[in-house]
Scaffold this motif. Sequence first.
Motif, PDB file in Angstrom:
ATOM      1  N   ASP A   1      12.115  -6.331 -10.031  1.00  0.00           N
ATOM      2  CA  ASP A   1      11.633  -6.061 -11.392  1.00  0.00           C
ATOM      3  C   ASP A   1      10.329  -5.285 -11.273  1.00  0.00           C
ATOM      4  O   ASP A   1       9.247  -5.868 -11.238  1.00  0.00           O
ATOM      5  N   PHE A   2      10.438  -3.958 -11.209  1.00  0.00           N
ATOM      6  CA  PHE A   2       9.242  -3.143 -11.001  1.00  0.00           C
ATOM      7  C   PHE A   2       8.277  -3.241 -12.172  1.00  0.00           C
ATOM      8  O   PHE A   2       7.094  -2.980 -12.025  1.00  0.00           O
ATOM      9  N   GLY A   3       8.765  -3.658 -13.316  1.00  0.00           N
ATOM     10  CA  GLY A   3       7.905  -3.862 -14.476  1.00  0.00           C
ATOM     11  C   GLY A   3       6.917  -5.003 -14.272  1.00  0.00           C
ATOM     12  O   GLY A   3       5.930  -5.098 -15.001  1.00  0.00           O
ATOM     13  N   ALA A   4       7.172  -5.850 -13.291  1.00  0.00           N
ATOM     14  CA  ALA A   4       6.278  -6.974 -12.999  1.00  0.00           C
ATOM     15  C   ALA A   4       5.339  -6.664 -11.837  1.00  0.00           C
ATOM     16  O   ALA A   4       4.697  -7.570 -11.290  1.00  0.00           O
ATOM     17  N   LYS A   5       5.216  -5.389 -11.473  1.00  0.00           N
ATOM     18  CA  LYS A   5       4.359  -5.005 -10.349  1.00  0.00           C
ATOM     19  C   LYS A   5       2.907  -5.407 -10.582  1.00  0.00           C
ATOM     20  O   LYS A   5       2.220  -5.831  -9.652  1.00  0.00           O
ATOM     21  N   ASP A   6       2.417  -5.290 -11.804  1.00  0.00           N
ATOM     22  CA  ASP A   6       1.027  -5.674 -12.086  1.00  0.00           C
ATOM     23  C   ASP A   6       0.786  -7.149 -11.782  1.00  0.00           C
ATOM     24  O   ASP A   6      -0.260  -7.512 -11.233  1.00  0.00           O
ATOM     25  N   ALA A   7       1.738  -8.012 -12.118  1.00  0.00           N
ATOM     26  CA  ALA A   7       1.603  -9.444 -11.822  1.00  0.00           C
ATOM     27  C   ALA A   7       1.563  -9.677 -10.316  1.00  0.00           C
ATOM     28  O   ALA A   7       0.780 -10.495  -9.817  1.00  0.00           O
ATOM     29  N   MET A   8       2.389  -8.943  -9.576  1.00  0.00           N
ATOM     30  CA  MET A   8       2.371  -9.049  -8.120  1.00  0.00           C
ATOM     31  C   MET A   8       1.027  -8.579  -7.575  1.00  0.00           C
ATOM     32  O   MET A   8       0.426  -9.236  -6.727  1.00  0.00           O
ATOM     33  N   ASN A   9       0.536  -7.456  -8.089  1.00  0.00           N
ATOM     34  CA  ASN A   9      -0.742  -6.912  -7.615  1.00  0.00           C
ATOM     35  C   ASN A   9      -1.904  -7.863  -7.863  1.00  0.00           C
ATOM     36  O   ASN A   9      -2.817  -7.963  -7.034  1.00  0.00           O
ATOM     37  N   GLU A  10      -1.906  -8.563  -8.971  1.00  0.00           N
ATOM     38  CA  GLU A  10      -2.976  -9.525  -9.265  1.00  0.00           C
ATOM     39  C   GLU A  10      -3.035 -10.612  -8.192  1.00  0.00           C
ATOM     40  O   GLU A  10      -4.115 -10.950  -7.696  1.00  0.00           O
ATOM     41  N   VAL A  11      -1.891 -11.166  -7.860  1.00  0.00           N
ATOM     42  CA  VAL A  11      -1.837 -12.210  -6.828  1.00  0.00           C
ATOM     43  C   VAL A  11      -2.207 -11.611  -5.471  1.00  0.00           C
ATOM     44  O   VAL A  11      -2.968 -12.210  -4.700  1.00  0.00           O
ATOM     45  N   TRP A  12      -1.691 -10.434  -5.177  1.00  0.00           N
ATOM     46  CA  TRP A  12      -1.961  -9.760  -3.906  1.00  0.00           C
ATOM     47  C   TRP A  12      -3.457  -9.593  -3.695  1.00  0.00           C
ATOM     48  O   TRP A  12      -3.999  -9.926  -2.643  1.00  0.00           O
ATOM     49  N   LYS A  13      -4.143  -9.056  -4.706  1.00  0.00           N
ATOM     50  CA  LYS A  13      -5.588  -8.803  -4.593  1.00  0.00           C
ATOM     51  C   LYS A  13      -6.384 -10.103  -4.471  1.00  0.00           C
ATOM     52  O   LYS A  13      -7.403 -10.141  -3.786  1.00  0.00           O
ATOM     53  N   ALA A  14      -5.935 -11.163  -5.119  1.00  0.00           N
ATOM     54  CA  ALA A  14      -6.626 -12.453  -5.030  1.00  0.00           C
ATOM     55  C   ALA A  14      -6.373 -13.124  -3.678  1.00  0.00           C
ATOM     56  O   ALA A  14      -7.238 -13.853  -3.173  1.00  0.00           O
ATOM     57  N   TRP A  15      -5.218 -12.887  -3.083  1.00  0.00           N
ATOM     58  CA  TRP A  15      -4.843 -13.566  -1.848  1.00  0.00           C
ATOM     59  C   TRP A  15      -5.494 -12.952  -0.624  1.00  0.00           C
ATOM     60  O   TRP A  15      -5.920 -13.667   0.285  1.00  0.00           O
ATOM     61  N   PHE A  16      -5.592 -11.623  -0.579  1.00  0.00           N
ATOM     62  CA  PHE A  16      -6.202 -10.931   0.553  1.00  0.00           C
ATOM     63  C   PHE A  16      -7.689 -10.728   0.314  1.00  0.00           C
ATOM     64  O   PHE A  16      -8.106 -10.419  -0.807  1.00  0.00           O
ATOM     65  N   ALA A  17      -8.484 -10.853   1.365  1.00  0.00           N
ATOM     66  CA  ALA A  17      -9.884 -10.428   1.292  1.00  0.00           C
ATOM     67  C   ALA A  17      -9.880  -8.909   1.131  1.00  0.00           C
ATOM     68  O   ALA A  17      -9.051  -8.208   1.723  1.00  0.00           O
ATOM     69  N   ALA A  18     -10.784  -8.397   0.324  1.00  0.00           N
ATOM     70  CA  ALA A  18     -10.798  -6.959   0.013  1.00  0.00           C
ATOM     71  C   ALA A  18     -10.893  -6.091   1.263  1.00  0.00           C
ATOM     72  O   ALA A  18     -10.288  -5.022   1.327  1.00  0.00           O
ATOM     73  N   ASP A  19     -11.604  -6.560   2.276  1.00  0.00           N
ATOM     74  CA  ASP A  19     -11.759  -5.764   3.489  1.00  0.00           C
ATOM     75  C   ASP A  19     -10.632  -5.994   4.502  1.00  0.00           C
ATOM     76  O   ASP A  19     -10.660  -5.450   5.595  1.00  0.00           O
ATOM     77  N   GLN A  20      -9.628  -6.799   4.128  1.00  0.00           N
ATOM     78  CA  GLN A  20      -8.512  -7.072   5.025  1.00  0.00           C
ATOM     79  C   GLN A  20      -7.166  -6.672   4.419  1.00  0.00           C
ATOM     80  O   GLN A  20      -6.114  -7.100   4.900  1.00  0.00           O
ATOM     81  N   LEU A  21      -7.191  -5.849   3.378  1.00  0.00           N
ATOM     82  CA  LEU A  21      -5.932  -5.398   2.787  1.00  0.00           C
ATOM     83  C   LEU A  21      -5.147  -4.578   3.807  1.00  0.00           C
ATOM     84  O   LEU A  21      -5.703  -3.700   4.461  1.00  0.00           O
ATOM     85  N   PRO A  22      -3.854  -4.860   3.960  1.00  0.00           N
ATOM     86  CA  PRO A  22      -3.043  -4.068   4.890  1.00  0.00           C
ATOM     87  C   PRO A  22      -2.608  -2.759   4.239  1.00  0.00           C
ATOM     88  O   PRO A  22      -2.729  -2.585   3.018  1.00  0.00           O
ATOM     89  N   SER A  23      -2.086  -1.842   5.041  1.00  0.00           N
ATOM     90  CA  SER A  23      -1.403  -0.699   4.446  1.00  0.00           C
ATOM     91  C   SER A  23      -0.163  -1.269   3.751  1.00  0.00           C
ATOM     92  O   SER A  23       0.342  -2.329   4.141  1.00  0.00           O
ATOM     93  N   ARG A  24       0.311  -0.588   2.707  1.00  0.00           N
ATOM     94  CA  ARG A  24       1.413  -1.172   1.943  1.00  0.00           C
ATOM     95  C   ARG A  24       2.235  -0.104   1.246  1.00  0.00           C
ATOM     96  O   ARG A  24       1.713   0.903   0.784  1.00  0.00           O
TER      97      ARG A  24
END
Length: 114
Positions: free
Chosen positions: A69-92
């Motif tokens: 459900d690509f329409g829910a990408k924003d919800a995924m991104n919110e969790v993603w950004k909260a879960w990873f430390a900003a300086d440890q984000l992987p390529s994606r």
Amino acid sequence: MIERTGQGSYFHRVVKHDATLYLSGVVADDLSAQMAGQTKQVLDKIANVLVGAGSDASKILSATVYLSDFGAKDAMNEVWKAWFAADQLPSRATVGVATLGQGVLIEVVVTAAR
């Protein structure tokens, strides 16, 4: 040397080559959850697999995210950004797909250092 662990019918959960870990796709256990809940479950499962393989989430190098459900990408991104430390984000890369199976909204494949 190549080492495979967690053999399933179609894959191994982790394939180790030298200091690199290749994880098979991970999906949520509670498929009644919405995108945010499934994303959190998937990331937590990945963290547990990495610890079992002698690594941790801070060593994730890259991720491929599949969304049914690509329409829910924003919800995924919110969790993603909260879960990873900003300086440890992987390529994606994030890919929209027609289906991942009944109730599956997200599947994530990662490569990590050991």
